[in-house]
Design a protein around this motif. Sequence first.
Motif, PDB file in Angstrom:
ATOM      1  N   PHE A 199     -18.393 -27.203  -9.314  1.00  0.00           N
ATOM      2  CA  PHE A 199     -17.631 -28.097 -10.190  1.00  0.00           C
ATOM      3  C   PHE A 199     -16.810 -27.392 -11.280  1.00  0.00           C
ATOM      4  O   PHE A 199     -16.027 -28.029 -11.963  1.00  0.00           O
ATOM      5  N   TYR A 232     -11.636 -23.952  -9.977  1.00  0.00           N
ATOM      6  CA  TYR A 232     -10.388 -24.306 -10.655  1.00  0.00           C
ATOM      7  C   TYR A 232      -9.665 -23.127 -11.299  1.00  0.00           C
ATOM      8  O   TYR A 232      -9.060 -23.257 -12.364  1.00  0.00           O
ATOM      9  N   ILE A 256     -13.167 -22.769 -23.121  1.00  0.00           N
ATOM     10  CA  ILE A 256     -12.573 -24.107 -22.951  1.00  0.00           C
ATOM     11  C   ILE A 256     -12.956 -25.123 -24.040  1.00  0.00           C
ATOM     12  O   ILE A 256     -12.103 -25.886 -24.469  1.00  0.00           O
ATOM     13  N   MET A 285     -10.676 -26.018 -27.979  1.00  0.00           N
ATOM     14  CA  MET A 285      -9.639 -26.956 -28.428  1.00  0.00           C
ATOM     15  C   MET A 285     -10.241 -28.271 -28.926  1.00  0.00           C
ATOM     16  O   MET A 285      -9.717 -28.896 -29.845  1.00  0.00           O
ATOM     17  N   ALA A 286     -11.361 -28.681 -28.315  1.00  0.00           N
ATOM     18  CA  ALA A 286     -12.045 -29.889 -28.794  1.00  0.00           C
ATOM     19  C   ALA A 286     -12.516 -29.673 -30.228  1.00  0.00           C
ATOM     20  O   ALA A 286     -12.398 -30.565 -31.084  1.00  0.00           O
ATOM     21  N   HIS A 311      -9.401 -29.422 -32.621  1.00  0.00           N
ATOM     22  CA  HIS A 311      -8.821 -30.770 -32.744  1.00  0.00           C
ATOM     23  C   HIS A 311      -9.659 -31.631 -33.680  1.00  0.00           C
ATOM     24  O   HIS A 311      -9.124 -32.313 -34.566  1.00  0.00           O
ATOM     25  N   TRP A 359      -4.661 -19.195 -23.653  1.00  0.00           N
ATOM     26  CA  TRP A 359      -4.288 -19.913 -24.873  1.00  0.00           C
ATOM     27  C   TRP A 359      -5.345 -20.901 -25.277  1.00  0.00           C
ATOM     28  O   TRP A 359      -5.789 -21.654 -24.431  1.00  0.00           O
ATOM     29  N   LEU A 401     -18.945 -30.878 -27.062  1.00  0.00           N
ATOM     30  CA  LEU A 401     -18.086 -29.690 -26.945  1.00  0.00           C
ATOM     31  C   LEU A 401     -17.865 -28.988 -28.290  1.00  0.00           C
ATOM     32  O   LEU A 401     -17.350 -27.876 -28.326  1.00  0.00           O
ATOM     33  N   ALA A 415     -10.579 -33.752 -22.728  1.00  0.00           N
ATOM     34  CA  ALA A 415     -11.540 -33.479 -23.799  1.00  0.00           C
ATOM     35  C   ALA A 415     -11.295 -32.106 -24.416  1.00  0.00           C
ATOM     36  O   ALA A 415     -11.553 -31.886 -25.598  1.00  0.00           O
ATOM     37  N   SER A 416     -10.797 -31.172 -23.610  1.00  0.00           N
ATOM     38  CA  SER A 416     -10.458 -29.836 -24.095  1.00  0.00           C
ATOM     39  C   SER A 416      -9.697 -29.109 -22.995  1.00  0.00           C
ATOM     40  O   SER A 416      -9.645 -29.587 -21.856  1.00  0.00           O
ATOM     41  N   PHE A 417      -9.099 -27.972 -23.342  1.00  0.00           N
ATOM     42  CA  PHE A 417      -8.280 -27.273 -22.345  1.00  0.00           C
ATOM     43  C   PHE A 417      -7.987 -25.853 -22.806  1.00  0.00           C
ATOM     44  O   PHE A 417      -8.106 -25.525 -23.983  1.00  0.00           O
ATOM     45  N   ILE A 418      -7.595 -25.022 -21.846  1.00  0.00           N
ATOM     46  CA  ILE A 418      -7.002 -23.724 -22.146  1.00  0.00           C
ATOM     47  C   ILE A 418      -5.801 -23.556 -21.213  1.00  0.00           C
ATOM     48  O   ILE A 418      -5.646 -24.309 -20.250  1.00  0.00           O
ATOM     49  N   ILE A 419      -4.962 -22.611 -21.557  1.00  0.00           N
ATOM     50  CA  ILE A 419      -3.871 -22.232 -20.644  1.00  0.00           C
ATOM     51  C   ILE A 419      -4.112 -20.778 -20.285  1.00  0.00           C
ATOM     52  O   ILE A 419      -3.917 -19.878 -21.118  1.00  0.00           O
ATOM     53  N   ILE A 449      -6.402 -25.178 -17.410  1.00  0.00           N
ATOM     54  CA  ILE A 449      -7.747 -25.553 -16.970  1.00  0.00           C
ATOM     55  C   ILE A 449      -8.245 -26.544 -18.012  1.00  0.00           C
ATOM     56  O   ILE A 449      -8.204 -26.256 -19.226  1.00  0.00           O
ATOM     57  N   LEU A 466     -10.882 -29.961 -19.321  1.00  0.00           N
ATOM     58  CA  LEU A 466     -12.086 -30.777 -19.208  1.00  0.00           C
ATOM     59  C   LEU A 466     -11.643 -32.221 -19.364  1.00  0.00           C
ATOM     60  O   LEU A 466     -10.894 -32.541 -20.293  1.00  0.00           O
ATOM     61  N   ARG A 504     -18.143 -35.834 -17.311  1.00  0.00           N
ATOM     62  CA  ARG A 504     -17.058 -34.887 -17.582  1.00  0.00           C
ATOM     63  C   ARG A 504     -16.813 -33.999 -16.357  1.00  0.00           C
ATOM     64  O   ARG A 504     -17.757 -33.502 -15.749  1.00  0.00           O
ATOM     65  N   VAL A 547     -14.242 -30.717 -14.661  1.00  0.00           N
ATOM     66  CA  VAL A 547     -13.274 -29.638 -14.860  1.00  0.00           C
ATOM     67  C   VAL A 547     -12.147 -29.823 -13.853  1.00  0.00           C
ATOM     68  O   VAL A 547     -12.355 -30.353 -12.763  1.00  0.00           O
ATOM     69  N   GLY A 548     -10.948 -29.392 -14.177  1.00  0.00           N
ATOM     70  CA  GLY A 548      -9.855 -29.441 -13.207  1.00  0.00           C
ATOM     71  C   GLY A 548      -8.636 -28.719 -13.738  1.00  0.00           C
ATOM     72  O   GLY A 548      -8.672 -28.128 -14.831  1.00  0.00           O
ATOM     73  N   ASN A 549      -7.567 -28.783 -12.949  1.00  0.00           N
ATOM     74  CA  ASN A 549      -6.264 -28.284 -13.402  1.00  0.00           C
ATOM     75  C   ASN A 549      -5.395 -29.501 -13.684  1.00  0.00           C
ATOM     76  O   ASN A 549      -5.585 -30.555 -13.092  1.00  0.00           O
ATOM     77  N   VAL A 606      -5.625 -32.955 -26.807  1.00  0.00           N
ATOM     78  CA  VAL A 606      -6.954 -33.548 -26.678  1.00  0.00           C
ATOM     79  C   VAL A 606      -6.796 -35.062 -26.820  1.00  0.00           C
ATOM     80  O   VAL A 606      -6.121 -35.534 -27.736  1.00  0.00           O
ATOM     81  N   PRO A 629     -11.085 -32.873  -6.821  1.00  0.00           N
ATOM     82  CA  PRO A 629     -10.452 -33.700  -7.856  1.00  0.00           C
ATOM     83  C   PRO A 629      -9.528 -32.840  -8.716  1.00  0.00           C
ATOM     84  O   PRO A 629      -9.915 -31.748  -9.137  1.00  0.00           O
TER      85      PRO A 629
END
Lengths: 379, 138
Positions: A127, A131, A142, A145-146, A149, A194, A249, B63-67, B83, B85, B93, B95-97, B110, B127
């Motif tokens: 899961f 990705y 990851i 950012m939560a 924010h 980033w 998070l 919910a959150s992310f990175i590049i 990437i 959440l 929750r 994970v995905g792109n 967010v 997904p």
Amino acid sequence: MSYEEIVIVGAAESELIGVVPDVSATGLAIGSALRALDDAGLKPTDVDGIAGTLHVSELALQLGIKPRYADGTNVGGCSYMLHVRHAVAALRSGMADVVVIMHGESGKSRVGSPPMAMDMATASGQFERPYGIAGTFSMFTIPTMAYLHKYGLDETALAHVSVAQSKWAAQQPRALRQKVLSVDDVMESKMISWPFRVLECCPVTDGGGSLVLTTAKRAADMDLKYKPVVVAGTGELVEGAGSSFMEDLTSFRAFRESSAEAFRTADMSVSDIDHLMIYDAYAHVPLYGLEDLGFVGRGEASDFIKGGATSPGGSLPMNTNGGGLMYTHTGMYGMFALQEAVRQLRGTSPAQVEGVKTSFVQGVGGMFAAAGAVVLRTQ
Amino acid sequence: MTGKLLPIPTPETRTYWEKTALGELWMPKCETDGWIFPPRFHCPTCGSTEFCWKQLSGRGRIASFIITHRAGAGYQGEVPYFIILVDLDEGPRLVGNLYGVPVEPSAIHVGMPVEVFFELREGIHLPQWRPIGSKVTG
């Protein structure tokens, strides 16, 4: 109920850390173990308990002993904090008399290290990993950012962590990154993931470190180079698979609960702590740690660091070896956080803080998967 | 062969991957304690093994992310990429792109609403995510 006092009588890193292409992972562990044993005037045959994240049977063979206590707990980089906790219990119950906890990792040179395998049938394998997770820098990071924010912070909150720690690293001759950094230096460094730049990500290095633990009673009869350091309290918690599975998070339950247990068993609170090590594979981890351990309130860690509280001369010296970000990061860094805490309590750190009598060491394992905490004090 | 990593379904997760192959998102749900993710044969709260799989809406919020600027296996031609959440509207929750927006910090935030689509990768339907109403499929 009063428990027997358990002490650290030996603590040493491998002779070389950083890029060490001619020593194997096991060699780095054994080399540091011999140096740590020398602190206490002990020989390998005096050891009857071992712990490590390498195969403990291989460590026993290479060290040349047949231990009656072996702990191969491996929950990632904080495993050594858990080894300390388990060794305390083993020494108190008579399962062992002298325990050596060993770390050796050829993270950079990969000498004597098996290729890293990924199990795609685990929760993370099914899961998270599919990705495009290239490394810990694109998974451990990851949740950040939560967090940013929630508290209305920008990317510079991360840069300030690196800036503060660079001031300590500049005083550490063995640190890989020794330059005093500005926020601009960090923000202009290469983008990795980033909002994380390369100077907010740990380097990957080679190195080893070991601790020798015994009872205070036994230590009293040893010919020690340094005064013993007391293991005052410990805690651990295994939370789960990794960062996407965190309950919240913006806060790490395993930090909260392992630290609370360490404080409770040490009968101390944050106000009793002179010196702090928080495992920092990436620059967001000390932000979470300062808040989850209770040193500052929610959302206050960034201003606390930015204001200089954790820098040289500040009220709470933190990551005084420069941290995993600046000092060294073999992959499982926790041993190096413990080593710097012991140096500060012995009074031997190159970045020595005056009058350190207590140190709190907080480790993280996996990517927000487990945590271990150790409170150390002078005897 | 894309070189991208493939999940290995287990008996615990087989239904999840069978449903994604139909273009649907399903998870086990305990009547008392709610959604169970990652899927398993018992409810981690009450220990019950008596529960059913239920379908989710496939909508949620970032919910959150990175590049990431460093490619994971098989993603070499795609850097930089998101990437993320996703907190599903029902709670769990994933994970995905993220696809369908420019890959830059100002294009994502967010709380941004997203919907699922499914990427076929060597027999497995993963997904993936796009803004609500977007038609992109990768």
